[in-house]
Design an enzyme around this catalytic site. Structure first.
Site, PDB file in Angstrom:
ATOM      1  N   ARG A  14       0.843  -1.204   0.000  1.00  0.00           N
ATOM      2  CA  ARG A  14       0.000   0.000   0.000  1.00  0.00           C
ATOM      3  C   ARG A  14       0.883   1.261   0.000  1.00  0.00           C
ATOM      4  NH1 ARG A  14      -0.517   4.638   2.792  1.00  0.00           N
ATOM      5  NH2 ARG A  14      -0.135   3.506   4.709  1.00  0.00           N
ATOM      6  N   ASP A  15       1.488   1.595   1.138  1.00  0.00           N
ATOM      7  CA  ASP A  15       2.302   2.813   1.218  1.00  0.00           C
ATOM      8  C   ASP A  15       3.472   2.725   0.240  1.00  0.00           C
ATOM      9  OD1 ASP A  15       3.583   5.156   2.076  1.00  0.00           O
ATOM     10  OD2 ASP A  15       3.215   4.755   4.187  1.00  0.00           O
ATOM     11  N   HIS A 207       4.881   4.552  12.749  1.00  0.00           N
ATOM     12  CA  HIS A 207       4.984   4.494  11.278  1.00  0.00           C
ATOM     13  C   HIS A 207       6.025   5.533  10.868  1.00  0.00           C
ATOM     14  CE1 HIS A 207       2.804   4.159   7.240  1.00  0.00           C
ATOM     15  NE2 HIS A 207       3.429   5.308   7.074  1.00  0.00           N
ATOM     16  N   HIS A 209       8.705   7.105   8.279  1.00  0.00           N
ATOM     17  CA  HIS A 209       9.343   7.206   6.958  1.00  0.00           C
ATOM     18  C   HIS A 209      10.816   7.539   7.214  1.00  0.00           C
ATOM     19  CE1 HIS A 209       5.964   6.855   4.069  1.00  0.00           C
ATOM     20  NE2 HIS A 209       5.284   7.036   5.180  1.00  0.00           N
ATOM     21  N   CYS A 240       3.881   9.529   0.030  1.00  0.00           N
ATOM     22  CA  CYS A 240       2.499   9.919  -0.236  1.00  0.00           C
ATOM     23  C   CYS A 240       2.529  11.086  -1.209  1.00  0.00           C
ATOM     24  CB  CYS A 240       1.841  10.324   1.086  1.00  0.00           C
ATOM     25  SG  CYS A 240       0.216  11.064   0.897  1.00  0.00           S
ATOM     26  N   ASN A 249       9.332   4.310   3.437  1.00  0.00           N
ATOM     27  CA  ASN A 249       9.137   3.870   4.818  1.00  0.00           C
ATOM     28  C   ASN A 249      10.398   3.203   5.341  1.00  0.00           C
ATOM     29  OD1 ASN A 249       6.263   3.550   3.465  1.00  0.00           O
ATOM     30  ND2 ASN A 249       5.933   3.689   5.653  1.00  0.00           N
TER      31      ASN A 249
END
Ligand code: HMG
Ligand code: MG
Length: 301
Positions: A14-15, A207, A209, A240, A249
């Protein structure tokens, strides 16, 4: 789960992929997810049911989720920004959803075209329906350490949004350093504020990055505060489109290596994980840029 075990929540499909401009075949995404599960990952964020105009790379979410061969014991959460997203997710067979907002107004506006308060209102029926169905759910708090538009973000804003999301009934929160600006002192400041507000470490995932190379240091700071869940992306991809300047990430392979050296359990096989990492770098036609992806594990002579 003992205090010596860490949950790794994989966000690569996803990310990791959402910001890639070259279209990736659904088959390659499904293969990536399968290799991640084969490496032992038990939570794999698969895709997003968002506007295809906002995130073209994940426009195949319906097909991907419908075709995904679920392994027993593996959770495959998806992002949903609104009720429309939840309906699509349900039709495609999802049973774990994440809503996402932020601790700064300008990023929230750029990312989901809502104020923070509007986003909470939009998520209320989404989480209510998810709970009715017995689904697992998570709420993301982005820009918890800095916003690409506003700059510094205070911990009180993070705590405020975190409590609002928990009051909706989400099972856990993910606290995001969306653009990768935090250092360990920031992590101590923000996480201590969350814990001080009565939020349990078990309700939190971090989370990070790794834009500026601080992600692993931040993990250590969070571990010392009792956090035992971390988001990471195999191959270190991520970002993003609405967070200019954000890089990938924290790489799952770098996290796994660190946890091994710290003697913490995680259930992931590093060699198998590197197969998944190479798959995604081959798919993206880019050399694998992560530290452990390049060096491999330590084959003790
Ligand atoms: P909007 O333009 O304000 O909403 O977008 P709208 O209701 O006016 O809808 C616009 C169009 O999208 C319409 O289509 C809707 O039908 C459609 P049109 O009439 O123009 O053809 N639409 C949808 N289509 C499919 N699925 C849906 C959906 N909803 C509306 N669910 C909206 C608002 C929230 C929809 C949009 O801004 C959006 O989708 N944003 C998603 C952005 C995103 O995914 N960002 C990346 C994830 S967040 C992140 O990466 C951070 C994180 O990793 C943590 C961290 O790092 O901190 C999680
Ligand atoms: Mg992210």
């Amino acid at each position: 789960m003992s205090d010596r075990d860490v949950r790794i929540y994989e966000v690569g499909p996803r990310d990791g992929l959402q910001n890639e401009s070259t279209p990736i075949e659904t088959d390659e995404k499904l293969r990536f997810i399968e290799l991640l599960a084969a490496a032992g990952l038990r939570e794999i964020e698969a895709t997003s049911f968002v506007s295809p105009k906002a995130i073209p790379q994940l426009a195949d979410a319906d097909e991907l989720m419908a075709r995904l061969e679920r392994r027993p014991g593996v959770r495959y959460p998806v992002l949903v920004p609104n009720e429309r997203g939840l309906e699509r997710a349900e039709a495609a067979g999802a049973d774990a959803v994440c809503v996402f907002t932020a601790a700064s107004e300008p990023f929230t506006k750029a990312n989901i075209n809502m104020t923070i308060a509007e986003s909470i209102d939009a998520f209320r029926p989404v989480i209510a329906r998810a709970r009715e169905r017995g689904w697992w759910s998570r709420g993301y708090v982005s820009t918890a350490f800095g916003c690409p538009y506003q700059g510094e973000v205070g911990e009180a804003a993070v705590v405020g949004v975190a409590k609002e999301l928990l009051s909706l009934g989400v099972d856990e929160l993910s606290i995001g350093d969306t653009i990768g600006v935090a250092g360990p002192s920031d992590v101590r400041r923000v996480v201590s504020a969350l814990l001080g507000a009565g939020i349990a470490p078990s309700q939190l995932s971090m989370h990070f990055h790794d834009t500026r190379g601080t992600a692993l240091a931040n993990v250590v700071a969070a571990l010392e505060l009792g956090i035992r869940t971390f988001d990471a992306s195999t191959g270190g991809t991520g970002g993003c489109p609405y967070a200019p300047g954000a890089a990938g990430n924290l790489a799952t392979e770098d996290l796994v290596y660190l946890l091994d050296r710290e003697g913490l359990g995680h259930g992931v096989d590093l060699d198998a994980l590197l197969v998944a990492a190479r798959h995604i770098s081959d798919t993206l036609s880019r050399p694998l840029g992560t530290k452990v992806g390049q060096a491999g594990g330590w084959q003790v002579p």
